[in-house]
Design an enzyme around this catalytic site. Structure first.
Site, PDB file in Angstrom:
ATOM      1  N   CYS A  70      43.782  30.289  41.311  1.00  0.00           N
ATOM      2  CA  CYS A  70      44.818  30.925  42.115  1.00  0.00           C
ATOM      3  C   CYS A  70      44.310  30.853  43.557  1.00  0.00           C
ATOM      4  O   CYS A  70      43.326  30.162  43.824  1.00  0.00           O
ATOM      5  CB  CYS A  70      45.166  32.339  41.648  1.00  0.00           C
ATOM      6  SG  CYS A  70      43.875  33.574  41.802  1.00  0.00           S
ATOM      7  N   GLY A  71      44.967  31.515  44.477  1.00  0.00           N
ATOM      8  CA  GLY A  71      44.597  31.368  45.877  1.00  0.00           C
ATOM      9  C   GLY A  71      43.151  31.763  46.133  1.00  0.00           C
ATOM     10  O   GLY A  71      42.349  30.985  46.642  1.00  0.00           O
ATOM     11  N   THR A  72      42.800  32.995  45.789  1.00  0.00           N
ATOM     12  CA  THR A  72      41.432  33.482  45.985  1.00  0.00           C
ATOM     13  C   THR A  72      40.593  33.400  44.713  1.00  0.00           C
ATOM     14  O   THR A  72      39.372  33.590  44.769  1.00  0.00           O
ATOM     15  CB  THR A  72      41.431  34.967  46.394  1.00  0.00           C
ATOM     16  OG1 THR A  72      41.992  35.725  45.310  1.00  0.00           O
ATOM     17  CG2 THR A  72      42.233  35.200  47.666  1.00  0.00           C
ATOM     18  N   GLY A  73      41.233  33.238  43.577  1.00  0.00           N
ATOM     19  CA  GLY A  73      40.554  33.294  42.285  1.00  0.00           C
ATOM     20  C   GLY A  73      40.478  34.699  41.719  1.00  0.00           C
ATOM     21  O   GLY A  73      40.236  34.887  40.528  1.00  0.00           O
ATOM     22  N   HIS A 129      23.746  31.781  33.627  1.00  0.00           N
ATOM     23  CA  HIS A 129      23.443  33.216  33.572  1.00  0.00           C
ATOM     24  C   HIS A 129      24.537  34.040  32.903  1.00  0.00           C
ATOM     25  O   HIS A 129      24.237  35.056  32.280  1.00  0.00           O
ATOM     26  CB  HIS A 129      23.218  33.772  34.988  1.00  0.00           C
ATOM     27  CG  HIS A 129      21.940  33.317  35.612  1.00  0.00           C
ATOM     28  ND1 HIS A 129      21.485  33.819  36.810  1.00  0.00           N
ATOM     29  CD2 HIS A 129      21.023  32.398  35.202  1.00  0.00           C
ATOM     30  CE1 HIS A 129      20.328  33.236  37.118  1.00  0.00           C
ATOM     31  NE2 HIS A 129      20.034  32.365  36.165  1.00  0.00           N
ATOM     32  N   GLY A 143      42.817  37.242  41.376  1.00  0.00           N
ATOM     33  CA  GLY A 143      43.874  37.682  40.457  1.00  0.00           C
ATOM     34  C   GLY A 143      43.659  37.112  39.066  1.00  0.00           C
ATOM     35  O   GLY A 143      43.737  37.836  38.059  1.00  0.00           O
ATOM     36  N   MET A 144      43.368  35.830  39.003  1.00  0.00           N
ATOM     37  CA  MET A 144      43.123  35.193  37.701  1.00  0.00           C
ATOM     38  C   MET A 144      41.927  35.828  37.006  1.00  0.00           C
ATOM     39  O   MET A 144      41.969  36.153  35.816  1.00  0.00           O
ATOM     40  CB  MET A 144      42.871  33.685  37.872  1.00  0.00           C
ATOM     41  CG  MET A 144      44.100  32.866  38.146  1.00  0.00           C
ATOM     42  SD  MET A 144      45.182  32.753  36.686  1.00  0.00           S
ATOM     43  CE  MET A 144      46.417  31.618  37.345  1.00  0.00           C
ATOM     44  N   ARG A 181      17.227  37.072  28.572  1.00  0.00           N
ATOM     45  CA  ARG A 181      17.610  38.286  29.304  1.00  0.00           C
ATOM     46  C   ARG A 181      19.080  38.249  29.710  1.00  0.00           C
ATOM     47  O   ARG A 181      19.717  39.301  29.858  1.00  0.00           O
ATOM     48  CB  ARG A 181      16.721  38.475  30.530  1.00  0.00           C
ATOM     49  CG  ARG A 181      16.918  37.458  31.641  1.00  0.00           C
ATOM     50  CD  ARG A 181      15.882  37.624  32.749  1.00  0.00           C
ATOM     51  NE  ARG A 181      16.137  36.782  33.898  1.00  0.00           N
ATOM     52  CZ  ARG A 181      15.835  35.482  33.977  1.00  0.00           C
ATOM     53  NH1 ARG A 181      15.291  34.874  32.937  1.00  0.00           N
ATOM     54  NH2 ARG A 181      16.087  34.784  35.058  1.00  0.00           N
ATOM     55  N   HIS A 182      19.637  37.050  29.858  1.00  0.00           N
ATOM     56  CA  HIS A 182      21.054  36.945  30.241  1.00  0.00           C
ATOM     57  C   HIS A 182      21.964  37.339  29.070  1.00  0.00           C
ATOM     58  O   HIS A 182      23.014  37.942  29.276  1.00  0.00           O
ATOM     59  CB  HIS A 182      21.361  35.538  30.749  1.00  0.00           C
ATOM     60  CG  HIS A 182      20.545  35.171  31.938  1.00  0.00           C
ATOM     61  ND1 HIS A 182      20.679  35.814  33.149  1.00  0.00           N
ATOM     62  CD2 HIS A 182      19.536  34.263  32.091  1.00  0.00           C
ATOM     63  CE1 HIS A 182      19.801  35.309  34.006  1.00  0.00           C
ATOM     64  NE2 HIS A 182      19.090  34.367  33.386  1.00  0.00           N
ATOM     65  N   ASP A 237      48.380  29.402  39.394  1.00  0.00           N
ATOM     66  CA  ASP A 237      49.638  29.866  39.976  1.00  0.00           C
ATOM     67  C   ASP A 237      50.072  28.840  41.024  1.00  0.00           C
ATOM     68  O   ASP A 237      49.481  27.751  41.128  1.00  0.00           O
ATOM     69  CB  ASP A 237      49.519  31.306  40.509  1.00  0.00           C
ATOM     70  CG  ASP A 237      48.708  31.430  41.783  1.00  0.00           C
ATOM     71  OD1 ASP A 237      48.148  30.406  42.239  1.00  0.00           O
ATOM     72  OD2 ASP A 237      48.629  32.548  42.326  1.00  0.00           O
ATOM     73  N   HIS A 238      51.076  29.178  41.808  1.00  0.00           N
ATOM     74  CA  HIS A 238      51.615  28.223  42.787  1.00  0.00           C
ATOM     75  C   HIS A 238      50.564  27.752  43.794  1.00  0.00           C
ATOM     76  O   HIS A 238      50.657  26.643  44.307  1.00  0.00           O
ATOM     77  CB  HIS A 238      52.812  28.846  43.518  1.00  0.00           C
ATOM     78  CG  HIS A 238      52.528  30.209  44.076  1.00  0.00           C
ATOM     79  ND1 HIS A 238      52.495  31.343  43.277  1.00  0.00           N
ATOM     80  CD2 HIS A 238      52.220  30.625  45.318  1.00  0.00           C
ATOM     81  CE1 HIS A 238      52.195  32.387  44.028  1.00  0.00           C
ATOM     82  NE2 HIS A 238      52.029  31.977  45.266  1.00  0.00           N
TER      83      HIS A 238
HETATM   84  C1  RB5 Z   1      49.346  34.131  45.898  1.00  0.00           C
HETATM   85  O1  RB5 Z   1      49.868  34.246  47.182  1.00  0.00           O
HETATM   86  C2  RB5 Z   1      47.985  34.784  45.799  1.00  0.00           C
HETATM   87  O2  RB5 Z   1      48.098  36.158  45.915  1.00  0.00           O
HETATM   88  C3  RB5 Z   1      47.320  34.404  44.514  1.00  0.00           C
HETATM   89  O3  RB5 Z   1      47.213  33.016  44.432  1.00  0.00           O
HETATM   90  C4  RB5 Z   1      45.909  34.913  44.291  1.00  0.00           C
HETATM   91  O4  RB5 Z   1      45.107  34.679  45.419  1.00  0.00           O
HETATM   92  C5  RB5 Z   1      45.784  36.272  43.779  1.00  0.00           C
HETATM   93  O5  RB5 Z   1      44.679  36.755  43.510  1.00  0.00           O
END
Ligand code: RB5
Length: 143
Positions: free
Chosen positions: A65-68, A98, A70-71, A132-133, A8-9
């Site tokens: 994505c920002g935190t990973g 694993h 959402g993806m 096991r994995h 994403d952005h």
């Molecule tokens: C975008 O602002 C942010 O919400 C997105 O990149 C991501 O972190 C969502 O999980």
């Protein structure tokens, strides 16, 4: 090997640099976007990437994505996807060894670009351990 990649952005800068890095290492890369820093919705690129992995158009996927989160949440709705979030080299290795992650997800806003390439190398160069994995992976789908 063919790798699909999306972001994403929040992940455009790292994704763009990583595409060049992977091409330089001889990987084929299919870019599922976005290529703009304009705000967008990660499911709009995550679902096409997941489908490409599921139907064999690409061998593996990488997503930012920002935190990973959402993806990862979006990708893991697809039955053929095991998307694993990695934030350091050891986790990048273990998510293949694993969990046999077929999509690697990274939190662009919380790691350096040097860490991105280190994680990607670890993930690509590690083999799934099986045993096991595999038994644990077989229990993931909801019956
Ligand atoms: C975008 O602002 C942010 O919400 C997105 O990149 C991501 O972190 C969502 O999980």
């Amino acid at each position: 090997m063919k790798i699909g990649i999306c972001c994403d952005h929040a992940g455009v800068e790292y994704k763009t640099k990583l595409i060049s890095y992977l091409l330089g290492k001889g990987y084929e890369v299919i870019n599922f976007g976005t290529d703009s820093s304009d705000s967008m919705d990660y499911p709009d690129v995550a679902h096409p990437l997941a489908e490409a992995v599921e139907n064999g158009e690409v061998d593996l996927g990488i997503a930012f994505c920002g935190t990973g989160n959402g993806m990862a949440m979006c990708l893991n709705h697809h039955p053929g996807i095991r998307a694993g979030l990695a934030w350091n080299t050891e986790v990048g290795k273990l998510v293949k060894e694993h969990n046999n992650a077929n999509v690697l997800v990274m939190p662009a806003r919380f790691i350096s670009y040097n860490m991105v390439t280190s994680i990607v190398r670890a993930w690509l160069n590690t083999e799934f351990a099986g045993g096991r994995h595999q038994r644990r992976i077989d229990k993931i789908p909801v019956k």
